[in-house]
Design a protein around this motif. Sequence first.
Motif: not given
Length: 398
Positions: A249-255, A282-289
């Motif tokens: 999710v962090w990558l989708r919303e980051g882009i 932590p970025i790892s906590e923004l992977c799934g939601s």
Amino acid sequence: MRRLFAFFLLLVLAFAIFQPARAQSAVEVTDWSVDYDFGGYVNFKARLVSPSPVTDTVILFRAQGETNTRSERITISPEGNVDFTYTFAQGPIRPFARVNFWFYVTLQNGEQVNTPENSFVYADNRFPWQTLEDGNLRVHWYAGDVDFGHAALDTARTGLQRTGEKLSVSLNRPLDMYIYSTAADLQTALDIGGQTAMGGHASPDLGVALVSIAPGDNQGTEMDREIPHELAHILTYELTGERYSRLPVWLREGIASMAELSPNPDHARAISLAVEKRALIPISELCGSFPPDMARIFLAYAESVSFTRFISNKYGTTGLVSLIQAYADGLDCEQGAAKVFARPLSQVESDWRASELGENKGAAALQNLFPYIAVLGIILVVPLALAFTSPKRLKDEF
């Protein structure tokens, strides 16, 4: 004799192969039309032309992106006319999706036939939409004059160009941008499909983006943020296809946030405050939601765009696109970064914190390792504590 037998066999095979095809084309669908009330009902009208009387008819339809096919047994008039209404009490239809429908017909002579498919787009028809087009791009709006529409089209065109260059991708299919004048109107449209939005929504597989922008003094800033953001989701989907949902999710919303033409200045302030309070997520906590509460959601967006921009600046378009493809291939958050950058995600995050946020690299790494240190501490401390608190053994008396 052998030739005669071979000829007879070919005739049998030809009959077996082509007979079903004739049966499938035995029923024609003519004079069909679809009328609907968005969120209320869909009415199907058609005329079935058959060489044999029809004894049973089922209508089937499926919206784009859905796996389940709906079916309803219907009645037709002696003349073959169909007039069937599907209500949303029977289940919603995905908004803005193309809906394919056809009929499964049983004839009096025993044949069972699937008719050819027809389709319609289930768009929001509650408003008097105006439309402007530029190639594959279409912009729809209902509040504001034609200048409003041209401004939105210009912003969409610029957003697509900038994001396309960043991701080395182009738009090769129709894209529809719908601009609602209020958040309530937008949310009502999404409620029909059981979805929510924060200012905008994209359905990348449909090539549809929805935003909420009211005509007025702030329309330029809102267009610069909302329109490129949602279009970036669709362009990212062009790279991955159906594998888009595998991206963190962090990558989708980051882009998407990085695509905004007017970046939100509150993002930098939110990150700065979180650094001061040692409250970064932590970025790892923004992977799934993203977190459920609004304050943390805003910080999640701020971190995502800052982290994604750091990756883009450091590793370039090649690195960013390679990361997208690695995640699309099914690698998890840590593995995707490790494959592309030869560094796990946690180390890339430490680089970002040190370079962009001014954090001490060792402190950032220590914060990432804190959960493991805590567990190790418990493992070591508990046995020692038990040893010191256990009753001393009595010495043997002589």
